[in-house]
Structures are given as C-alpha cells and as structure tokens.
Write an enzyme that holds these catalytic residues in place. Sequence first.
Site, PDB file in Angstrom:
ATOM      1  N   CYS A 119       0.812  -1.235   0.000  1.00 61.84           N
ATOM      2  CA  CYS A 119       0.000   0.000   0.000  1.00 61.84           C
ATOM      3  C   CYS A 119       0.838   1.275   0.000  1.00 61.84           C
ATOM      4  O   CYS A 119       0.330   2.340  -0.337  1.00 61.84           O
ATOM      5  CB  CYS A 119      -0.936   0.013   1.205  1.00 61.84           C
ATOM      6  SG  CYS A 119      -1.936  -1.463   1.317  1.00 61.84           S
ATOM      7  N   HIS A 259      -3.633   6.945   2.893  1.00 55.63           N
ATOM      8  CA  HIS A 259      -4.022   5.643   2.368  1.00 55.63           C
ATOM      9  C   HIS A 259      -5.437   5.334   2.851  1.00 55.63           C
ATOM     10  O   HIS A 259      -5.796   5.601   3.990  1.00 55.63           O
ATOM     11  CB  HIS A 259      -3.043   4.579   2.857  1.00 55.63           C
ATOM     12  CG  HIS A 259      -3.455   3.192   2.466  1.00 55.63           C
ATOM     13  ND1 HIS A 259      -3.823   2.873   1.187  1.00 55.63           N
ATOM     14  CD2 HIS A 259      -3.566   2.046   3.194  1.00 55.63           C
ATOM     15  CE1 HIS A 259      -4.142   1.590   1.136  1.00 55.63           C
ATOM     16  NE2 HIS A 259      -3.997   1.068   2.337  1.00 55.63           N
ATOM     17  N   ASN A 289     -10.261  -0.533  -0.115  1.00 60.17           N
ATOM     18  CA  ASN A 289      -8.801  -0.440  -0.069  1.00 60.17           C
ATOM     19  C   ASN A 289      -8.219  -0.924  -1.398  1.00 60.17           C
ATOM     20  O   ASN A 289      -8.294  -2.104  -1.707  1.00 60.17           O
ATOM     21  CB  ASN A 289      -8.310  -1.290   1.109  1.00 60.17           C
ATOM     22  CG  ASN A 289      -6.807  -1.254   1.287  1.00 60.17           C
ATOM     23  OD1 ASN A 289      -6.068  -0.777   0.423  1.00 60.17           O
ATOM     24  ND2 ASN A 289      -6.357  -1.786   2.403  1.00 60.17           N
TER      25      ASN A 289
HETATM   26  O1  UT7 Z   1      -3.981  -1.619   3.580  1.00 60.35           O
HETATM   27  C1  UT7 Z   1      -3.170  -1.592   4.708  1.00 60.35           C
HETATM   28  C2  UT7 Z   1      -3.359  -2.717   5.606  1.00 60.35           C
HETATM   29  N1  UT7 Z   1      -4.697  -2.989   6.040  1.00 60.35           N
HETATM   30  C3  UT7 Z   1      -5.299  -2.284   7.014  1.00 60.35           C
HETATM   31  O2  UT7 Z   1      -4.870  -1.239   7.404  1.00 60.35           O
HETATM   32  C4  UT7 Z   1      -6.501  -2.913   7.675  1.00 60.35           C
HETATM   33  C5  UT7 Z   1      -6.360  -2.853   9.184  1.00 60.35           C
HETATM   34  N2  UT7 Z   1      -7.394  -3.541   9.924  1.00 60.35           N
HETATM   35  C6  UT7 Z   1      -8.702  -3.140   9.927  1.00 60.35           C
HETATM   36  O3  UT7 Z   1      -9.066  -2.216   9.226  1.00 60.35           O
HETATM   37  C7  UT7 Z   1      -9.663  -3.841  10.866  1.00 60.35           C
HETATM   38  O4  UT7 Z   1      -8.922  -4.631  11.779  1.00 60.35           O
HETATM   39  C8  UT7 Z   1     -10.704  -4.721  10.134  1.00 60.35           C
HETATM   40  C9  UT7 Z   1     -11.687  -3.832   9.407  1.00 60.35           C
HETATM   41  C10 UT7 Z   1      -9.994  -5.648   9.162  1.00 60.35           C
HETATM   42  C11 UT7 Z   1     -11.483  -5.555  11.151  1.00 60.35           C
HETATM   43  O5  UT7 Z   1     -12.123  -4.707  12.098  1.00 60.35           O
HETATM   44  P1  UT7 Z   1     -11.994  -5.026  13.651  1.00 60.35           P
HETATM   45  O6  UT7 Z   1     -12.801  -4.014  14.354  1.00 60.35           O
HETATM   46  O7  UT7 Z   1     -10.517  -5.082  13.974  1.00 60.35           O
HETATM   47  O8  UT7 Z   1     -12.706  -6.437  13.769  1.00 60.35           O
HETATM   48  P2  UT7 Z   1     -12.118  -7.844  14.237  1.00 60.35           P
HETATM   49  O9  UT7 Z   1     -11.173  -8.382  13.200  1.00 60.35           O
HETATM   50  O10 UT7 Z   1     -11.616  -7.716  15.651  1.00 60.35           O
HETATM   51  O11 UT7 Z   1     -13.440  -8.728  14.232  1.00 60.35           O
HETATM   52  C12 UT7 Z   1     -14.508  -8.466  15.137  1.00 60.35           C
HETATM   53  C13 UT7 Z   1     -15.627  -9.465  14.888  1.00 60.35           C
HETATM   54  C14 UT7 Z   1     -15.149 -10.907  14.876  1.00 60.35           C
HETATM   55  O12 UT7 Z   1     -16.176 -11.683  15.466  1.00 60.35           O
HETATM   56  P3  UT7 Z   1     -16.095 -12.151  17.018  1.00 60.35           P
HETATM   57  O13 UT7 Z   1     -14.831 -12.958  17.100  1.00 60.35           O
HETATM   58  O14 UT7 Z   1     -16.045 -10.886  17.800  1.00 60.35           O
HETATM   59  O15 UT7 Z   1     -17.351 -12.939  17.181  1.00 60.35           O
HETATM   60  C15 UT7 Z   1     -15.041 -11.260  13.423  1.00 60.35           C
HETATM   61  O16 UT7 Z   1     -15.223 -12.637  13.183  1.00 60.35           O
HETATM   62  O17 UT7 Z   1     -16.175  -9.237  13.586  1.00 60.35           O
HETATM   63  C16 UT7 Z   1     -16.203 -10.480  12.840  1.00 60.35           C
HETATM   64  N3  UT7 Z   1     -16.034 -10.169  11.428  1.00 60.35           N
HETATM   65  C17 UT7 Z   1     -17.071  -9.879  10.616  1.00 60.35           C
HETATM   66  N4  UT7 Z   1     -18.394  -9.798  10.845  1.00 60.35           N
HETATM   67  C18 UT7 Z   1     -19.172  -9.449   9.814  1.00 60.35           C
HETATM   68  C19 UT7 Z   1     -14.886 -10.104  10.704  1.00 60.35           C
HETATM   69  N5  UT7 Z   1     -15.161  -9.758   9.435  1.00 60.35           N
HETATM   70  C20 UT7 Z   1     -16.516  -9.616   9.350  1.00 60.35           C
HETATM   71  C21 UT7 Z   1     -17.390  -9.273   8.319  1.00 60.35           C
HETATM   72  N6  UT7 Z   1     -18.711  -9.193   8.591  1.00 60.35           N
HETATM   73  N7  UT7 Z   1     -16.959  -8.985   7.067  1.00 60.35           N
END
Ligand code: UT7
Length: 332
Positions: A119, A259, A289
């Site tokens: 990125c 970004h 993204n």
């Molecule tokens: O491009 C440069 C690199 N990339 C980034 O900068 C991305 C950085 N990371 C992020 O933007 C965030 O961490 C995400 C958007 C990827 C995820 O958000 P989060 O608030 O960190 O969520 P999480 O991964 O902690 O997941 C929370 C919950 C989980 O369920 P439980 O374990 O709490 O029951 C996941 O399984 O959300 C669930 N989950 C989803 N639910 C519905 C994960 N993906 C989804 C989804 N829809 N698409």
Amino acid sequence: MTHTPTPPRAKLASTGRYNPPKVVTNADLESMVDTSDEWIRSRTGIRERRLADADTGAADMAAASARVALERAGLDAKELDFILLSTATPDRLLPSTACDVQALLGASNAAAYDFSTACSGFLYGLSMAEAHIVAGQGKNVLVVATEKMSSIVDWSDRSTCVLFGDGSGSAVVQPATDGRGILSSYMRTDGTLAELLYRPGGGARIPLDISVLDERSHYVKMAGPEVFRSAVRSMCEAAEKALLRAGVSGDDIDLLVPHQANLRIIESTAKYAKIPMDRVFVNVDRYGNMSSASIPVALDEAVEQGRVGEGSLVLMVAFGAGFTWAANVVRL
Ligand code: UT7
C-alpha cells in the site's frame, strides 16, 4: 534532530486514475459471505468498491490511468524516460507488469520496472522518481500504481474480501519548478511483521501446487486488529516526520491524502497530525482499499474536485504489508 528543508527537486506535473465500472455494494456481499452492510460501514467506512472483470488486468488499468496523466502533462508516451510500477497483483510473475504497460503505451524510450511495497507503493515510487531525476537519468517519469485486489482475495473469507477494491492511479513526475515539488519524504520498513499481512503460498518458498490451492494459501491473509494498531502508529509517525522534514505543521497543510484502508485509521492519523477532517480527503467509502492505487486515485479526485490545485500543500501518508510505511509533503 532538526532538519533544514531543501528546495524541491521533483514535482508532480499531473495525475490520472482509472477504476473499473462495475460497482459491488455491501448489500451485494451480504449474498456472498456472512456479513452485513452495518458491520462493514461501522468497522471500515466502506459502502461499495469497484471490481475489474476477468478480461481486465493490472496492466490494462495502469495504462488507462497513465494515459490520463500523460495527456494532462501534455506528454507523448514516447517522451517517457521511466515507468515505475507499483503492484501487489502483477498480471504475470515474469516479466514485470511494467513491461506490459510500456508496450501498451508505446513508451519506446522508457525503462520500465515493477517494485513491491504494497500500500505504500505510490509514495515509495515518488522517491524513486525523484532519485532518477536527481541522478540526471531522465526528466519524464511515470509513477503508476495498479491493483487488481479482487484476484488475490479469498472470496470465502469475510474478514478480508469485504475490504478491497480494484483500480489504478498515476502521476507524471518531472524536475521541480518555482518551488513546486516534493518537499519531504519519509519511508520505513519492518519485515519482522511480514506474516501479519501476506500471501503464504504460491511464491518461490512454497511454489504453487495442489496443496497450496487446497489450503487456499495463495490468497491474502491478514491479522486485522494487529495490522490496524500498527497502521495507526506508523501513519502517525510518518506524518510527523514528513511534516518536520518539510519544516511545516498540520496547520499549513491544505489537504491530507491518506491511504484509504479504514476510515477509523484515517481519523486517528488526521487527529495526530492536527488536521481537521474537513482538510482530509476520504473516498474509502466508494472504493474500499485499493492498496497502492488508493493514494494516487484519491489525489487525482481531489484535484478534479478542486480541493487542491497548483501551489497547494499536500501531506500523503501510507501504510501496508511488509510492513512498509511512508509520507510525503508535496507542493503541487
Ligand atoms: O492496507 C493496509 C493494511 N490494512 C489495514 O490497514 C486494515 C487494518 N485492519 C482493519 O481495518 C480492521 O482490523 C478490520 C476492518 C480488518 C477488522 O475490524 P476489527 O474491528 O478489527 O474487527 P475484528 O477483526 O476484531 O473482528 C470483530 C468481529 C469478529 O467476530 P467475534 O470474534 O467478535 O465474534 C469477526 O469474526 O467481527 C467479525 N467479522 C465480521 N463480521 C461481519 C470479521 N469480518 C466480518 C465481516 N462481517 N466482514
């Protein structure tokens, strides 16, 4: 350490972008994986993304965005000295996608190569362009970022497939004039964290075979929350260092072009750099993204919308797989 700003040596003469016409909304994704519009919007700010069709490759999108930038710079492709191409999604592993773009454009006097900094690619590319110009190796350098992220995400993995989109952004970089140009650059890498965001299989270490396909290890894997924390920390650091090196503060910045991975990361970076959100460009809601294409597409839209123009002071900040991170202060 204090920095004495140096006069700019290379400027962004023009920008261009291309995004495929097909729009995929969060509602469309609800029918593919167990997700919801509410989850995607509240966690990322994304509403929709553009996805390329099967016949469109990374080189096609790159050539399309490059043609716009070339036309705006008043340049014929034959006048290009270099094509520097950033991609995490090359059309083929050999030769580079830059070679295909050189051929598509008919840039018969250019040297062309790919580089891989995920990125952060567009910002790394600006520094490479500047270095070629300072070394006297050329005057017209195309920096093009192109990403067909839809080809490397696992469409059965809801934690990644909802995040990404396809597109390309370009800039023509030329020797600086009248104080316009790159005022500061900051770039860093931490390879100890590579496996927080990567494609485990399909390369030289684990060549593509049936087990790679069975395990789906050729697709992007991401430890989202860990990447999120590093992204915020690194983008804040990069913004601070680039401002310091340029001898300016957040107050002086006309527009922050960060970004576009996640609205919450963008807001944290802006707050740290003391730049209010009305001076921050956001289009993650419409594109998701696009890895290294995110910043040049955002910059091109900002120019087109009149948010910035010649003479504006812009801060660009990126973070991505590697990890890599970077920032530039640029007088457009
Ligand atoms: O491009 C440069 C690199 N990339 C980034 O900068 C991305 C950085 N990371 C992020 O933007 C965030 O961490 C995400 C958007 C990827 C995820 O958000 P989060 O608030 O960190 O969520 P999480 O991964 O902690 O997941 C929370 C919950 C989980 O369920 P439980 O374990 O709490 O029951 C996941 O399984 O959300 C669930 N989950 C989803 N639910 C519905 C994960 N993906 C989804 C989804 N829809 N698409």
